[in-house]
Structures are given as C-alpha cells and as structure tokens.
Write a protein that holds these residues in place. Sequence first.
Motif, short mmCIF file in Angstrom:
data_model
loop_
_atom_site.label_atom_id
_atom_site.label_comp_id
_atom_site.label_asym_id
_atom_site.label_seq_id
_atom_site.Cartn_x
_atom_site.Cartn_y
_atom_site.Cartn_z
N PHE A 193 -0.86 1.49 -5.63
CA PHE A 193 -0.92 1.16 -4.33
C PHE A 193 -1.71 2.16 -3.54
N GLY A 194 -2.47 3.03 -4.12
CA GLY A 194 -3.08 3.99 -3.00
C GLY A 194 -4.31 3.38 -2.91
N PHE B 277 0.93 -1.11 0.00
CA PHE B 277 -0.02 -0.11 0.08
C PHE B 277 0.88 1.48 0.16
N THR B 278 0.12 2.35 -0.61
CA THR B 278 1.14 3.68 -0.48
C THR B 278 0.84 4.18 0.87
N ALA B 279 1.90 4.88 1.50
CA ALA B 279 1.89 5.38 2.88
C ALA B 279 2.74 6.72 2.64
N TYR C 225 4.61 14.42 -1.75
CA TYR C 225 3.03 14.72 -1.73
C TYR C 225 2.84 15.96 -0.84
N HIS D 85 -5.81 3.65 13.35
CA HIS D 85 -4.63 3.02 12.78
C HIS D 85 -3.57 2.19 13.75
N TYR E 35 1.17 15.35 -6.38
CA TYR E 35 2.53 15.00 -6.24
C TYR E 35 3.51 16.10 -6.96
N ALA F 135 2.58 8.15 5.97
CA ALA F 135 2.87 8.27 7.23
C ALA F 135 3.95 7.37 7.76
N ALA G 113 2.31 5.05 -6.89
CA ALA G 113 1.53 5.72 -5.75
C ALA G 113 0.00 5.46 -5.76
N LEU H 135 -0.86 2.32 9.61
CA LEU H 135 -1.50 1.54 8.80
C LEU H 135 -3.08 1.70 9.24
N ASN H 136 -4.00 1.76 8.52
CA ASN H 136 -5.14 1.69 8.60
C ASN H 136 -5.94 0.75 8.75
C1 LIG Z 1 -0.34 9.57 -1.30
C2 LIG Z 1 -0.95 8.55 -0.38
C3 LIG Z 1 -0.68 8.61 1.18
C4 LIG Z 1 -1.25 7.31 1.93
N1 LIG Z 1 -0.79 7.10 3.16
C5 LIG Z 1 -1.38 6.25 3.93
C6 LIG Z 1 -0.71 5.81 5.18
O1 LIG Z 1 0.13 6.50 5.67
N2 LIG Z 1 -1.29 4.84 5.88
C7 LIG Z 1 -2.47 4.18 5.71
O2 LIG Z 1 -2.96 3.23 6.13
N3 LIG Z 1 -2.96 4.66 4.20
C8 LIG Z 1 -2.47 5.41 3.40
N4 LIG Z 1 -2.93 5.78 2.07
C9 LIG Z 1 -4.00 4.69 1.64
C10 LIG Z 1 -3.65 3.52 1.41
O3 LIG Z 1 -2.66 3.34 0.47
C11 LIG Z 1 -4.91 2.42 1.11
O4 LIG Z 1 -5.69 2.59 1.93
C12 LIG Z 1 -4.35 1.15 0.82
O5 LIG Z 1 -3.81 0.99 -0.61
C13 LIG Z 1 -5.20 0.26 1.01
O6 LIG Z 1 -6.28 0.16 0.15
P1 LIG Z 1 -7.28 -1.02 -0.12
O7 LIG Z 1 -8.18 -1.19 1.07
O8 LIG Z 1 -8.22 -0.47 -1.11
O9 LIG Z 1 -6.49 -2.24 -0.48
C14 LIG Z 1 -2.32 6.58 1.36
C15 LIG Z 1 -2.66 6.70 0.06
C16 LIG Z 1 -2.14 7.79 -0.86
C17 LIG Z 1 -2.46 7.83 -2.25
#
Ligand SMILES: Cc1cc2nc3c(=O)[nH]c(=O)nc-3n(C[C@H](O)[C@H](O)[C@H](O)COP(=O)(O)O)c2cc1C
Length: 172
Positions: free
Chosen positions: A96-97, A45-47, A162, A141, A167, A49, A93, A64-65
Amino acid sequence: MVVDSNLSMLAQTRPERDEFRTAMARIATAVHVITTAGPGGRAGFTASAVCSVTDTPPTLLVCLNRSASVYDAFEENKMLCVNSLSRSQEPLANLFGGGTPMPERFAAASWSRLATGAPVLEGGVAAFDCRVTSTFDIGTHTVLFCQVEGILRDDQAEALIYFERRYCAVGN
Ligand SMILES: Cc1cc2nc3c(=O)[nH]c(=O)nc-3n(C[C@H](O)[C@H](O)[C@H](O)COP(=O)(O)O)c2cc1C
C-alpha cells in the motif's frame, strides 16, 4: 550552531526539506493502511502521518499527499478507515506504500466493514472507522480531520513501527 555536542543536536532556524525528512526519520511512528470505498472507488495507502486530535468527539487526522493516485477517491468518498498494522503486516505496508495496482493491494489481505463501508483490515492492532468532517491544505498535503464512528481492537497484537526508514515491532 551546536547546542549540545553530547546529544549531537544542531539548531537551525530554517531547515531544508532533506534535513527535515532526516530528522523526522528519527521519530518512530505507527504504520497504518488508510482505506476508503464508495462512489469514488475503493482505494488505500500506507500512512505514518496519523495522529489523535481530540477524544471529544473522537477525532484523528490523516495527512495525504495530493499527488497520490488515491487522492481523488478519498476526496469524493469522505469516509475512511485507519487500519493500524500489526508486526506480521509489513508486506501490506509495502504493497500500500505506492506503485502497486489497487486490486493487488486489496487481494493481499482479508477485509470487513463497519458503519461507513470503508474496508476494515483483519489482523491489525486497531481499526478506526471514520467520517471525514473537514480538510485543510498545506504545502503538498491535505490534512483530513476524521470523526471516529466505530473501533475494532486486538489487545494481543504487536504493533508495526517505522523508524529510520525501516520496520520493527513493539508489543506486550
Ligand atoms: C511507511 C510509509 C509511510 C507513508 N506515509 C504517508 C503519509 O502519511 N501520507 C501520504 O500521503 N503518503 C504516505 N506514504 C506514501 C503513500 O503510501 C503512497 O504515496 C500511496 O500509496 C500512493 O501511492 P500511489 O500514488 O503510487 O498510489 C507512506 C509510505 C510508506 C511506505
């Protein structure tokens, strides 16, 4: 209460969620793809944090959420790689977001491995191969504390940033 009108700073004792998010959007961050592999499956996943905790021992934290589809895989595997993206990796980004099936996310890039077996992204700014040593739940989280077992770096790569929900890039 307005503290300094020139800087448009607004002091509030108990900000609402949206105000917090809007202020945090003003804080520029690096963009990472956090990956894992193991008995819990391959996931990423994209992060934004992500932060350094201490250099002794080298430790990062990742937030992580718990509602993310990838959460169970990270909880079970307890290994991950923090892949910090370079400027050309904005499409990753987005992939994986969230909302994209996992095989499609991984098919968009080339991967290798270091000690833990977590996928290491090729073409990034740096990759930190980690073992998750402890976790702490707060609000929505889980904070993952990650001891760094291996590092890859590309000192020429420009970093993806970001800022204001968009971006941009910084580099040498
Ligand atoms: C720029 C960006 C930053 C993100 N930062 C976080 C993060 O720090 N922690 C997090 O849990 N999710 C973050 N997300 C969201 C996750 O990437 C997203 O929830 C994760 O891919 C899971 O999605 P899904 O449940 O559809 O698989 C971010 C998304 C983006 C686009």
